[in-house]
Design a protein around this motif. Structure first.
Motif, short mmCIF file in Angstrom:
data_model
loop_
_atom_site.label_atom_id
_atom_site.label_comp_id
_atom_site.label_asym_id
_atom_site.label_seq_id
_atom_site.Cartn_x
_atom_site.Cartn_y
_atom_site.Cartn_z
N GLN A 84 0.85 -1.19 0.00
CA GLN A 84 0.00 0.00 0.00
C GLN A 84 0.89 1.24 0.00
O GLN A 84 1.24 1.79 1.04
CB GLN A 84 -0.93 -0.02 1.21
CG GLN A 84 -1.96 1.07 1.11
CD GLN A 84 -3.26 0.73 1.82
OE1 GLN A 84 -3.49 -0.39 2.23
NE2 GLN A 84 -4.11 1.71 1.94
N THR A 85 1.27 1.65 -1.19
CA THR A 85 2.21 2.77 -1.34
C THR A 85 2.19 3.23 -2.80
O THR A 85 1.41 2.73 -3.61
CB THR A 85 3.63 2.32 -0.91
OG1 THR A 85 4.50 3.44 -0.97
CG2 THR A 85 4.19 1.23 -1.79
N THR A 86 3.05 4.17 -3.13
CA THR A 86 3.14 4.69 -4.50
C THR A 86 4.47 4.27 -5.11
O THR A 86 5.52 4.40 -4.46
CB THR A 86 3.05 6.24 -4.45
OG1 THR A 86 1.78 6.58 -3.88
CG2 THR A 86 3.16 6.86 -5.82
N ALA A 87 4.43 3.77 -6.34
CA ALA A 87 5.67 3.43 -7.05
C ALA A 87 6.29 4.72 -7.57
O ALA A 87 5.59 5.56 -8.16
CB ALA A 87 5.37 2.48 -8.20
N THR A 88 7.59 4.90 -7.35
CA THR A 88 8.21 6.17 -7.73
C THR A 88 9.16 6.05 -8.92
O THR A 88 9.37 7.00 -9.65
CB THR A 88 8.98 6.76 -6.54
OG1 THR A 88 9.84 5.75 -6.01
CG2 THR A 88 8.03 7.25 -5.47
N SER A 89 9.77 4.86 -9.12
CA SER A 89 10.64 4.75 -10.30
C SER A 89 10.80 3.30 -10.74
O SER A 89 10.60 2.36 -9.96
CB SER A 89 11.99 5.42 -10.04
OG SER A 89 12.93 4.48 -9.61
N LEU A 90 11.12 3.17 -12.03
CA LEU A 90 11.24 1.85 -12.66
C LEU A 90 12.53 1.84 -13.46
O LEU A 90 12.79 2.77 -14.23
CB LEU A 90 10.12 1.67 -13.68
CG LEU A 90 8.70 1.46 -13.18
CD1 LEU A 90 7.74 1.58 -14.34
CD2 LEU A 90 8.60 0.08 -12.55
N SER A 91 13.32 0.79 -13.30
CA SER A 91 14.49 0.68 -14.17
C SER A 91 14.77 -0.79 -14.44
O SER A 91 14.40 -1.67 -13.64
CB SER A 91 15.72 1.35 -13.54
OG SER A 91 15.87 0.90 -12.22
N LEU A 92 15.37 -1.04 -15.60
CA LEU A 92 15.59 -2.42 -16.06
C LEU A 92 17.06 -2.79 -15.87
O LEU A 92 17.94 -2.12 -16.42
CB LEU A 92 15.19 -2.52 -17.54
CG LEU A 92 15.30 -3.86 -18.22
CD1 LEU A 92 14.41 -4.92 -17.55
CD2 LEU A 92 14.89 -3.74 -19.70
N HIS A 93 17.32 -3.82 -15.06
CA HIS A 93 18.69 -4.28 -14.82
C HIS A 93 18.68 -5.79 -14.85
O HIS A 93 17.82 -6.40 -14.20
CB HIS A 93 19.21 -3.86 -13.43
CG HIS A 93 19.12 -2.39 -13.19
ND1 HIS A 93 20.07 -1.50 -13.65
CD2 HIS A 93 18.19 -1.65 -12.54
CE1 HIS A 93 19.72 -0.28 -13.29
NE2 HIS A 93 18.58 -0.35 -12.62
N ASN A 94 19.63 -6.37 -15.54
CA ASN A 94 19.80 -7.82 -15.45
C ASN A 94 18.49 -8.56 -15.74
O ASN A 94 18.12 -9.49 -15.04
CB ASN A 94 20.31 -8.15 -14.03
CG ASN A 94 21.02 -9.45 -14.00
OD1 ASN A 94 21.31 -10.02 -15.06
ND2 ASN A 94 21.28 -9.96 -12.80
N ARG A 95 17.79 -8.09 -16.75
CA ARG A 95 16.54 -8.69 -17.21
C ARG A 95 15.44 -8.67 -16.14
O ARG A 95 14.54 -9.52 -16.16
CB ARG A 95 16.77 -10.11 -17.73
CG ARG A 95 17.77 -10.12 -18.89
CD ARG A 95 17.94 -11.50 -19.46
NE ARG A 95 16.74 -11.96 -20.13
CZ ARG A 95 16.59 -13.20 -20.59
NH1 ARG A 95 17.55 -14.09 -20.46
NH2 ARG A 95 15.49 -13.55 -21.19
N GLU A 96 15.52 -7.74 -15.23
CA GLU A 96 14.45 -7.59 -14.24
C GLU A 96 14.17 -6.10 -14.00
O GLU A 96 15.08 -5.27 -14.09
CB GLU A 96 14.86 -8.20 -12.90
CG GLU A 96 14.73 -9.70 -12.89
CD GLU A 96 15.19 -10.30 -11.56
OE1 GLU A 96 14.89 -11.48 -11.35
OE2 GLU A 96 15.84 -9.60 -10.75
N TRP A 97 12.93 -5.81 -13.68
CA TRP A 97 12.56 -4.43 -13.38
C TRP A 97 12.76 -4.17 -11.89
O TRP A 97 12.26 -4.92 -11.06
CB TRP A 97 11.10 -4.17 -13.76
CG TRP A 97 10.94 -4.13 -15.25
CD1 TRP A 97 10.62 -5.18 -16.07
CD2 TRP A 97 11.14 -3.00 -16.08
NE1 TRP A 97 10.60 -4.77 -17.38
CE2 TRP A 97 10.92 -3.43 -17.42
CE3 TRP A 97 11.49 -1.66 -15.87
CZ2 TRP A 97 11.03 -2.56 -18.51
CZ3 TRP A 97 11.60 -0.81 -16.96
CH2 TRP A 97 11.38 -1.26 -18.26
N LYS A 98 13.53 -3.11 -11.63
CA LYS A 98 13.64 -2.67 -10.23
C LYS A 98 12.57 -1.59 -10.01
O LYS A 98 12.52 -0.60 -10.76
CB LYS A 98 15.04 -2.10 -9.95
CG LYS A 98 15.21 -1.73 -8.49
CD LYS A 98 16.64 -1.39 -8.17
CE LYS A 98 16.87 0.08 -8.46
NZ LYS A 98 18.12 0.61 -7.99
#
Ligand SMILES: Cc1cc2nc3c(=O)[nH]c(=O)nc-3n(C[C@H](O)[C@H](O)[C@H](O)COP(=O)(O)OP(=O)(O)OC[C@H]3O[C@@H](n4cnc5c(N)ncnc54)[C@H](O)[C@@H]3O)c2cc1C
Length: 345
Positions: free
Chosen positions: A113-127
């Motif tokens: 229960q929170t807000t997602a603030t950023s997305l980045s792709l590393h090593n074939r996975e989304w952080k």
């Protein structure tokens, strides 16, 4: 840091549909993370409850029965099921079952229960960074919704559209003797205009760009399904806009010679001019990302759904529209999820 197969960001109708359909496709519940600051049925439930729908009840029921994971057949009977399926209804009647389904899905998947603030792709996975903590996921569905668009007339005191659409909230505004500008000719406009005219306003001036458009129910499709007026808004518009203007209502074409003078006569304003995508989590690797309007793909393993990323489709006569509505999100998801399941990073 936990890693999930799928993370759905947003718990409005589109996020609910995504979680339901992923479970229906056999993704294990503990492989799914779901992020939203409220889990309260999205904007439909939090802002638009008193608004009269443009969709008939039968279509809402088919959304609610559209995913086995929703388990809607086990829900307590709701007032929505007491209405003629061919009628429209107040959106609040749809909101309650949406909240029930949300609660049921929350018990199965991993919830943040929170807000997602950023997305980045590393090593074939989304952080995924959130206001609470980080997680990783092989795939992410963005279903973050949209906010009403505004125009820039700062000298006018704005009545937010969510207030103007809600008779109870509108009653708290001081409208005695006001001249209110209403921009737009949408479903919302045709609800806001009669709402305002129930108050002792001096005048309401509706600023428009083009003729009204009405949805027409044909045998197996609907002409102007997404852009045309429907239900009570269409009935009101036929009588009062394309019929005889009620007392205290004027209309003014925004490109006409009287525009400036009419606008200067106003002191309040309501913008019913559509919606724009809500601010997305940052994607610092690429900046602003575009989406494919036919399949929702944004990047490998990153997909968009709902009013923020609507499907663009043509009707049988070639007229193109953005498809927005609960059942449309579900139908679209049914056609694109097989692609998404194979388009990971
Ligand atoms: C006046 C009006 C009448 C309508 N009538 C109908 C109708 O009759 N029939 C119909 O089918 N549709 C109707 N709609 C359309 C429908 O309500 C919307 O299209 C639908 O609710 C959009 O759902 P959504 O899930 O895409 O977005 P939303 O409902 O906006 O949900 C998005 C969710 O994502 C969350 N979120 C946003 N950013 C983040 C983030 N960074 N991290 C985590 N969570 C985030 C938000 O808090 C929200 O809970 C109507 C809309 C309006 C405005």
């Amino acid at each position: 840091m936990p890693t999930y197969a799928w993370t759905v960001i947003g718990a409005g109708p589109a996020g609910i549909a995504a979680v339901g359909r992923l479970l229906d496709h056999g993704i294990a519940p503990d492989e799914i993370a779901w992020i939203d600051p409220a889990f309260a049925g999205g904007d439909l439930s939090q802002k638009w409850r008193s608004v009269s729908s443009n969709t008939i009840v039968g279509t809402f029921l088919s959304f609610l029965n559209g995913s086995a994971a929703f388990g809607f057949s086990e829900a307590p009977r709701t007032p929505l099921q007491e209405i003629d399926p061919e009628d429209t209804c107040a959106l609040g009647l749809v909101a309650d079952p949406l909240v029930w389904v949300t609660q049921r899905l929350r018990e199965r998947v991993h919830v943040l229960q929170t807000t997602a603030t950023s997305l980045s792709l590393h090593n074939r996975e989304w952080k995924i960074e959130t206001q609470q903590r980080e997680l990783t996921s092989r795939n992410v569905v963005l279903a973050v919704g949209a906010v009403p668009k505004k125009l820039d007339y700062p000298h006018l005191d704005e009545i937010p559209v969510e207030v103007a659409l809600d008779p109870e909230k509108l009653a708290d505004q001081s409208l005695d003797g006001a001249t209110v500008a209403v921009f737009g000719s949408s479903h919302s406009s045709m609800i806001v205009l009669p709402n305002l005219l129930r108050h002792p306003v001096k005048r309401v001036i509706n600023f428009y760009q083009s003729p009204l458009k009405y949805a027409v129910y044909l045998d197996d499709w609907i002409l102007f399904d997404d852009t045309g007026l429907k239900g009570r808004a269409a009935d009101w518009a036929r009588e009062n806009i394309d019929g005889v203007y009620p007392e205290r209502l004027e209309r003014c074409w925004v490109s006409g010679p009287e525009f400036r003078e009419k606008l200067d006569a106003c002191d309040r304003v309501v913008y019913t001019v559509g919606f724009q995508r809500r601010h997305l989590p940052e994607t610092p690797q690429w900046g602003r990302l575009e989406y494919n309007q036919q399949n929702g793909i944004i990047a490998p393993g990153l997909f968009g759904l709902g009013i923020a990323f609507p499907e663009y489709a043509e009707d049988p006569y070639g007229f193109g529209q953005y498809r927005v509505g609960l059942k449309k999100f579900m139908d679209y998801l049914d056609s694109i999820l097989p692609l998404w399941l194979r388009y990971g990073p």
